[in-house]
Design an enzyme around this catalytic site. Structure first.
Site, PDB file in Angstrom:
ATOM      1  N   ARG A  74       1.644  -0.175  -2.823  1.00 18.44           N
ATOM      2  CA  ARG A  74       2.924  -0.266  -3.522  1.00 18.44           C
ATOM      3  C   ARG A  74       3.834  -1.347  -2.966  1.00 18.44           C
ATOM      4  O   ARG A  74       4.415  -2.131  -3.723  1.00 18.44           O
ATOM      5  CB  ARG A  74       3.674   1.077  -3.464  1.00 18.44           C
ATOM      6  CG  ARG A  74       3.267   2.049  -4.525  1.00 18.44           C
ATOM      7  CD  ARG A  74       3.402   3.457  -4.014  1.00 18.44           C
ATOM      8  NE  ARG A  74       2.412   3.655  -2.961  1.00 18.44           N
ATOM      9  CZ  ARG A  74       1.167   4.067  -3.187  1.00 18.44           C
ATOM     10  NH1 ARG A  74       0.796   4.400  -4.382  1.00 18.44           N
ATOM     11  NH2 ARG A  74       0.284   4.179  -2.197  1.00 18.44           N
ATOM     12  N   THR A  75       3.995  -1.400  -1.652  1.00 19.76           N
ATOM     13  CA  THR A  75       4.947  -2.365  -1.091  1.00 19.76           C
ATOM     14  C   THR A  75       4.456  -3.779  -1.370  1.00 19.76           C
ATOM     15  O   THR A  75       5.217  -4.652  -1.802  1.00 19.76           O
ATOM     16  CB  THR A  75       5.131  -2.124   0.431  1.00 19.76           C
ATOM     17  OG1 THR A  75       5.397  -0.738   0.630  1.00 19.76           O
ATOM     18  CG2 THR A  75       6.269  -2.947   0.992  1.00 19.76           C
ATOM     19  N   LYS A 100      -8.209 -15.553  14.056  1.00 21.16           N
ATOM     20  CA  LYS A 100      -8.769 -16.613  14.911  1.00 21.16           C
ATOM     21  C   LYS A 100      -8.027 -16.696  16.240  1.00 21.16           C
ATOM     22  O   LYS A 100      -8.259 -17.601  17.025  1.00 21.16           O
ATOM     23  CB  LYS A 100      -8.631 -17.972  14.209  1.00 21.16           C
ATOM     24  CG  LYS A 100      -9.365 -18.103  12.910  1.00 21.16           C
ATOM     25  CD  LYS A 100      -9.169 -19.538  12.419  1.00 21.16           C
ATOM     26  CE  LYS A 100      -9.596 -19.712  10.990  1.00 21.16           C
ATOM     27  NZ  LYS A 100      -9.112 -20.984  10.453  1.00 21.16           N
ATOM     28  N   ARG A 121       4.576  -6.979   6.885  1.00 20.45           N
ATOM     29  CA  ARG A 121       4.181  -5.644   7.353  1.00 20.45           C
ATOM     30  C   ARG A 121       3.214  -5.831   8.505  1.00 20.45           C
ATOM     31  O   ARG A 121       2.257  -6.612   8.413  1.00 20.45           O
ATOM     32  CB  ARG A 121       3.509  -4.836   6.259  1.00 20.45           C
ATOM     33  CG  ARG A 121       2.857  -3.590   6.845  1.00 20.45           C
ATOM     34  CD  ARG A 121       2.395  -2.636   5.843  1.00 20.45           C
ATOM     35  NE  ARG A 121       3.501  -2.054   5.125  1.00 20.45           N
ATOM     36  CZ  ARG A 121       3.355  -1.058   4.249  1.00 20.45           C
ATOM     37  NH1 ARG A 121       2.159  -0.559   4.015  1.00 20.45           N
ATOM     38  NH2 ARG A 121       4.390  -0.553   3.623  1.00 20.45           N
ATOM     39  N   HIS A 149      11.011   1.229   7.934  1.00 18.23           N
ATOM     40  CA  HIS A 149      10.551   0.728   6.644  1.00 18.23           C
ATOM     41  C   HIS A 149      11.811   0.649   5.773  1.00 18.23           C
ATOM     42  O   HIS A 149      12.008   1.471   4.872  1.00 18.23           O
ATOM     43  CB  HIS A 149       9.509   1.697   6.078  1.00 18.23           C
ATOM     44  CG  HIS A 149       8.686   1.151   4.948  1.00 18.23           C
ATOM     45  ND1 HIS A 149       9.022  -0.006   4.263  1.00 18.23           N
ATOM     46  CD2 HIS A 149       7.541   1.610   4.369  1.00 18.23           C
ATOM     47  CE1 HIS A 149       8.115  -0.216   3.327  1.00 18.23           C
ATOM     48  NE2 HIS A 149       7.204   0.734   3.375  1.00 18.23           N
TER      49      HIS A 149
HETATM   50  N1  ASP Z   1       3.579   3.793   2.306  1.00 17.30           N
HETATM   51  C1  ASP Z   1       4.385   4.360   3.367  1.00 17.30           C
HETATM   52  C2  ASP Z   1       4.394   3.455   4.578  1.00 17.30           C
HETATM   53  O1  ASP Z   1       3.905   2.354   4.530  1.00 17.30           O
HETATM   54  C3  ASP Z   1       4.028   5.761   3.681  1.00 17.30           C
HETATM   55  C4  ASP Z   1       2.629   6.024   4.190  1.00 17.30           C
HETATM   56  O2  ASP Z   1       1.862   5.104   4.471  1.00 17.30           O
HETATM   57  O3  ASP Z   1       2.319   7.195   4.336  1.00 17.30           O
HETATM   58  O4  ASP Z   1       4.935   3.844   5.597  1.00 17.30           O
END
Ligand code: ASP
Length: 323
Positions: A74-75, A100, A121, A149
């Site tokens: 999703r993100t 690398k 991320r 987050h």
């Molecule tokens: N998508 C959320 C996160 O990246 C929650 C999860 O992974 O459970 O933190």
């Protein structure tokens, strides 16, 4: 500590006096209530625009580097969609030269040469802040290990606003893995900006909310209570925020096995909840909410992920001086 070098280029047509122009988004600690109201009003406008016309050229010519070192659906996809809905372009990176042996600062310096904004991320706490020191372009934290987050917490609060029509006078119950779940760390902090909020934390003993988060919330005088069972607090709950037990963060997998099915929300569970409340989940879901709950109108988790698109559109427009 190295300071962030200023870009030598003056982008043409950006509103450089806009309050969020060129800023990094690293933690929810940055946002006042007024900031949140502003972000949500922009996100709401984005929603209306997407519903009416789909894609428009607010960020035409801008480039986002979407740098992901951890799994994400999703993100990752919603930041890409957000940039593309605004007419911008995306460099998606899931497998970089870090393999690398390149350092994060070098990777970030490289991307900053090609793009206008970086979303990152990474599995380590503080990685987004480190990236921001080297980028010279706005950096948005899309999850730094068990840290924060912030864009998820913003979309979570936006969801509550859109679904329940208020952000004050709420009982919010967080359930599941509160130790490793970074979304609840950010959300608990962000909820301190509102009035008359009561927080309940329901978790197995080994997955309790970290002390530092509890202390920060305590400083803002919010009532918080910890529980190991949901029954007692469910009837008073306005927002039930369910989380996945974060398998990848456990050092001891036996401990994971013991904790993983501690709570499962079923249609039967929902009988004890208020008629007007919502169930949220940052997703991905594993077993913690039975699929039969999806058809309950109080199940807001799929609408929640859609709200993420609008919030991320708002944030990109803001840091690029277009909102
Ligand atoms: N998508 C959320 C996160 O990246 C929650 C999860 O992974 O459970 O933190």
């Amino acid at each position: 500590m190295p300071t962030k070098p200023k870009s030598p280029y003056l982008p043409f047509g950006d509103q450089q006096t806009a309050p969020w122009y060129g800023k990094d988004i690293l933690s929810v600690k940055q946002f006042s209530r007024a900031d949140l109201e502003y972000i949500f009003s922009v996100a709401h406008e984005m929603r209306v625009m997407v519903e009416r016309i789909g894609t428009f050229d607010l960020l035409k010519g801008k480039i986002l580097a979407n740098l992901f070192y951890e799994p994400s659906t999703r993100t990752f996809a919603s930041f890409m969609a957000a940039m593309q809905r605004l007419g911008g372009a995306v460099i998606p990176i899931r497998y970089s030269s870090v393999a690398k042996g390149e350092s994060l600062p070098d990777t970030v310096r490289t991307l900053a040469a090609y793009c206008d904004v970086i979303v990152i991320r990474h599995p380590e706490v503080g990685s987004a802040a480190l990236a921001a020191q080297y980028a010279g372009k706005p950096v948005i934290n899309a999850g730094d290990g068990v840290g924060e987050h912030p864009t998820q917490a913003l979309l979570d609060v936006f969801t509550i606003r859109e679904e329940l029509g208020r952000l004050d006078d709420l009982t919010v119950t967080m359930l599941g893995d509160l130790k490793y779940g970074r979304t609840v760390h950010s959300l608990a902090r962000l909820l301190t900006r509102f009035k008359n909020i009561k927080l309940n934390y329901v978790s197995p003993d080994v997955l309790r909310m970290p002390r530092d988060v509890i202390e920060e919330v305590e400083e803002k005088d919010l009532p918080q209570k910890e529980y190991t069972v949901l029954d007692k607090v469910l009837p008073e709950t306005d927002v039930l925020y369910v989380t996945r037990v974060q398998r990848e963060r456990f050092e001891n997998l036996e401990e994971y096995e013991k904790a993983k099915d501690a709570y499962v929300i079923t249609a039967k569970t929902m009988e004890k909840a208020k008629d007007r409340m919502i169930v949220m989940h940052p997703l991905p879901r594993v077993n913690e909410i039975a699929m039969e709950v999806d058809k309950d109108p109080r199940a807001a988790y799929f609408r929640q992920m859609e709200y993420g698109l609008y919030v991320r559109m708002a944030l990109l427009a803001m840091v690029l001086g277009k909102a």
